[in-house]
Design a protein around this motif. Structure first.
Motif, short mmCIF file in Angstrom:
data_model
loop_
_atom_site.label_atom_id
_atom_site.label_comp_id
_atom_site.label_asym_id
_atom_site.label_seq_id
_atom_site.Cartn_x
_atom_site.Cartn_y
_atom_site.Cartn_z
N PHE A 158 38.98 -42.63 -2.31
CA PHE A 158 37.85 -43.29 -1.67
C PHE A 158 38.20 -43.64 -0.24
CE2 PHE A 158 33.97 -45.59 -1.34
CZ PHE A 158 34.23 -46.73 -0.59
N GLU A 159 37.31 -43.27 0.69
CA GLU A 159 37.49 -43.62 2.09
C GLU A 159 36.23 -44.29 2.61
OE1 GLU A 159 38.41 -41.43 6.34
OE2 GLU A 159 39.38 -40.71 4.52
N PRO A 160 36.31 -45.55 3.03
CA PRO A 160 35.11 -46.28 3.46
C PRO A 160 34.56 -45.75 4.78
CG PRO A 160 37.07 -47.58 3.86
CD PRO A 160 37.52 -46.38 3.10
N LEU A 161 33.24 -45.82 4.91
CA LEU A 161 32.56 -45.39 6.13
C LEU A 161 31.87 -46.56 6.83
CD1 LEU A 161 30.95 -42.03 4.92
CD2 LEU A 161 32.99 -42.33 6.33
N PHE A 162 31.19 -47.40 6.07
CA PHE A 162 30.50 -48.55 6.67
C PHE A 162 30.18 -49.58 5.60
CE2 PHE A 162 27.19 -45.65 5.32
CZ PHE A 162 26.24 -46.47 4.75
N LYS A 163 29.73 -50.73 6.04
CA LYS A 163 29.28 -51.78 5.11
C LYS A 163 27.76 -51.76 5.02
CE LYS A 163 33.05 -55.14 5.41
NZ LYS A 163 33.40 -56.53 5.79
N GLU A 164 27.28 -51.79 3.79
CA GLU A 164 25.83 -51.88 3.55
C GLU A 164 25.46 -53.35 3.61
OE1 GLU A 164 22.83 -50.23 3.74
OE2 GLU A 164 23.55 -48.83 2.21
N GLU A 165 24.71 -53.73 4.65
CA GLU A 165 24.35 -55.13 4.83
C GLU A 165 23.16 -55.50 3.93
OE1 GLU A 165 22.79 -58.25 8.28
OE2 GLU A 165 22.98 -56.10 8.71
N PHE A 166 23.33 -56.57 3.18
CA PHE A 166 22.27 -57.04 2.29
C PHE A 166 21.57 -58.26 2.89
CE2 PHE A 166 23.95 -54.11 -0.54
CZ PHE A 166 23.18 -54.03 -1.69
N VAL A 167 20.27 -58.33 2.63
CA VAL A 167 19.46 -59.48 3.06
C VAL A 167 18.61 -59.93 1.89
CG1 VAL A 167 19.37 -58.75 5.48
CG2 VAL A 167 17.61 -57.95 3.88
N ALA A 168 18.04 -61.11 2.03
CA ALA A 168 17.11 -61.61 1.01
C ALA A 168 15.69 -61.21 1.39
CB ALA A 168 17.22 -63.13 0.90
N LEU A 169 15.00 -60.63 0.46
CA LEU A 169 13.60 -60.27 0.66
C LEU A 169 12.74 -61.24 -0.15
CD1 LEU A 169 11.78 -58.13 2.05
CD2 LEU A 169 11.73 -56.93 -0.14
N LEU A 170 11.83 -61.92 0.53
CA LEU A 170 11.03 -62.99 -0.08
C LEU A 170 9.54 -62.69 0.06
CD1 LEU A 170 12.76 -65.89 1.87
CD2 LEU A 170 13.53 -64.97 -0.31
N PRO A 171 8.75 -63.21 -0.88
CA PRO A 171 7.30 -63.19 -0.63
C PRO A 171 7.02 -63.97 0.65
CG PRO A 171 7.76 -63.71 -2.92
CD PRO A 171 9.08 -63.74 -2.21
N GLU A 172 6.01 -63.59 1.38
CA GLU A 172 5.76 -64.09 2.72
C GLU A 172 5.71 -65.62 2.81
OE1 GLU A 172 2.93 -62.84 6.47
OE2 GLU A 172 2.21 -62.50 4.42
N HIS A 173 5.13 -66.28 1.81
CA HIS A 173 4.97 -67.74 1.87
C HIS A 173 5.90 -68.45 0.89
CE1 HIS A 173 1.57 -67.07 4.47
NE2 HIS A 173 0.99 -66.29 3.56
N HIS A 174 7.03 -67.84 0.59
CA HIS A 174 8.00 -68.45 -0.34
C HIS A 174 8.66 -69.66 0.33
CE1 HIS A 174 11.56 -68.75 -2.92
NE2 HIS A 174 10.88 -68.03 -3.80
N PRO A 175 8.98 -70.72 -0.45
CA PRO A 175 9.63 -71.92 0.13
C PRO A 175 10.89 -71.61 0.93
CG PRO A 175 8.92 -72.37 -2.11
CD PRO A 175 8.68 -70.90 -1.88
N LEU A 176 11.69 -70.61 0.48
CA LEU A 176 12.92 -70.29 1.19
C LEU A 176 12.67 -69.63 2.55
CD1 LEU A 176 15.30 -69.01 -1.64
CD2 LEU A 176 15.27 -71.25 -0.53
N ALA A 177 11.43 -69.19 2.79
CA ALA A 177 11.12 -68.56 4.08
C ALA A 177 11.21 -69.57 5.22
CB ALA A 177 9.71 -67.96 4.04
#
Length: 316
Positions: free
Chosen positions: A158-177
């Motif tokens: 295995f040879e790494p190429l890059f990091k896959e960046e993760f984010v949180a996807l929320l409903p538009e009016h979610h409290p965490l927004a």
């Protein structure tokens, strides 16, 4: 009878002279004469009438042999060209595997550019998860795969190429927004949409959640990572997905970064340890991926320290 002898015979006929054929092929004349004598001896027939003049004439057998050997010489020349191109990585058939989201969001454009530059290289593509691709690579059914790091203890490199960046996807009016950056602890009160149990992204997520004490979460399993965004949009929950997927959203959702990038995954190339370094066309394609994926993805710091030969128990 070999290709060189056939080529010599064809050249003699083309120029009508042993002398001119020898000069064209950079042989001494005695070599041309000996080749023709051996050819006639092997065939048991006379091919060329040898007169007192410098010009030659074909016998009836010689005319038949010339006509039918023309295609043989052409085929051999084409074969030599094909083999030369193959050694240079200019031709071949590559079987590669890739996981999502790279398969849908990164690879189409890269393959279009690569195949325009190397039109004689044929590529077959399989899209699956890391465990499936690792197994097929190990069996020799794939030349290499682009995926996350495989399980330890296998005979894979295995040879790494890059990091896959993760984010949180929320409903538009979610409290965490209301928050600019989320921590794993922020997710505890809300339903989390997750992928199947065999997905390396889910396994990474569960590990992070366990480390932060969030073991008993309200979850709903969705089999496809690329489908998660539509379930978030419908209000069924929130999801942690690669930024490259989240940024293609239409209305109804919003994106938030995750604290300290805890969920990011290392993405790279997997091949059989015995097949590394890759050869010929495989090396051409891998070098192309290396250059462009590292440019377009999130860089892996201290890359040399991350290169893993899984057979030696390396770990990411």
């Amino acid at each position: 009878m070999d290709y060189k002898t056939l080529k010599t015979f064809q050249t003699i006929v083309k120029y009508g002279s042993f002398v001119r054929a020898a000069k064209e092929m950079n042989y001494v004349q005695s070599t041309v004469t000996m080749q023709m004598q051996k050819l006639e001896s092997d065939l048991g027939v006379e091919l060329i009438e040898r007169g007192n003049g410098k010009e030659i004439r074909l016998t009836e057998a010689g005319r038949l042999f010339h006509d039918q050997s023309l295609q043989i010489v052409k085929n051999m020349e084409q074969l030599q060209t094909n083999m030369s191109n193959w050694k240079l990585g200019e031709t071949g058939h590559l079987r590669i595997g890739v996981t999502e989201p790279t398969a849908s969001y990164r690879l189409p454009g890269l393959l279009k550019e690569f195949m325009a530059e190397y039109p004689k290289i044929r590529i077959s593509l399989e899209i699956a998860n890391t465990p499936a691709l690792s197994e097929r690579t190990l069996r020799g059914e794939l030349d290499f795969a682009l995926c996350s790091a495989p399980d330890l203890g296998t005979e894979l490199y295995f040879e790494p190429l890059f990091k896959e960046e993760f984010v949180a996807l929320l409903p538009e009016h979610h409290p965490l927004a209301l928050k600019a950056v989320l921590s794993p602890e922020d997710l505890r009160p809300y339903r989390l949409l997750i992928t199947s149990a065999t997905c390396p992204y889910r396994r990474r997520l569960e590990m992070v959640m366990q480390e932060t004490g969030n073991v008993a979460l309200d979850t709903m399993e969705i089999g496809s990572m690329t489908a998660l965004k539509f379930y978030v949009e419908s209000g069924l929950g929130i999801a942690l997905i690669p930024r490259i997927i989240a940024e293609t959203q239409s209305g109804g959702t919003t994106i938030r970064s995750i604290e300290r990038s805890l969920i990011d995954m290392t993405f790279g190339m997997v091949c059989k340890a015995s097949a590394y370094p890759l050869q010929w066309a495989g090396q051409k394609l891998y070098q192309y991926f290396t250059m462009h994926l590292r440019e377009r993805g999130q860089s892996v710091e201290n890359l040399t320290d991350f290169i893993v030969n899984v057979t030696k128990g390396g770990e990411l």
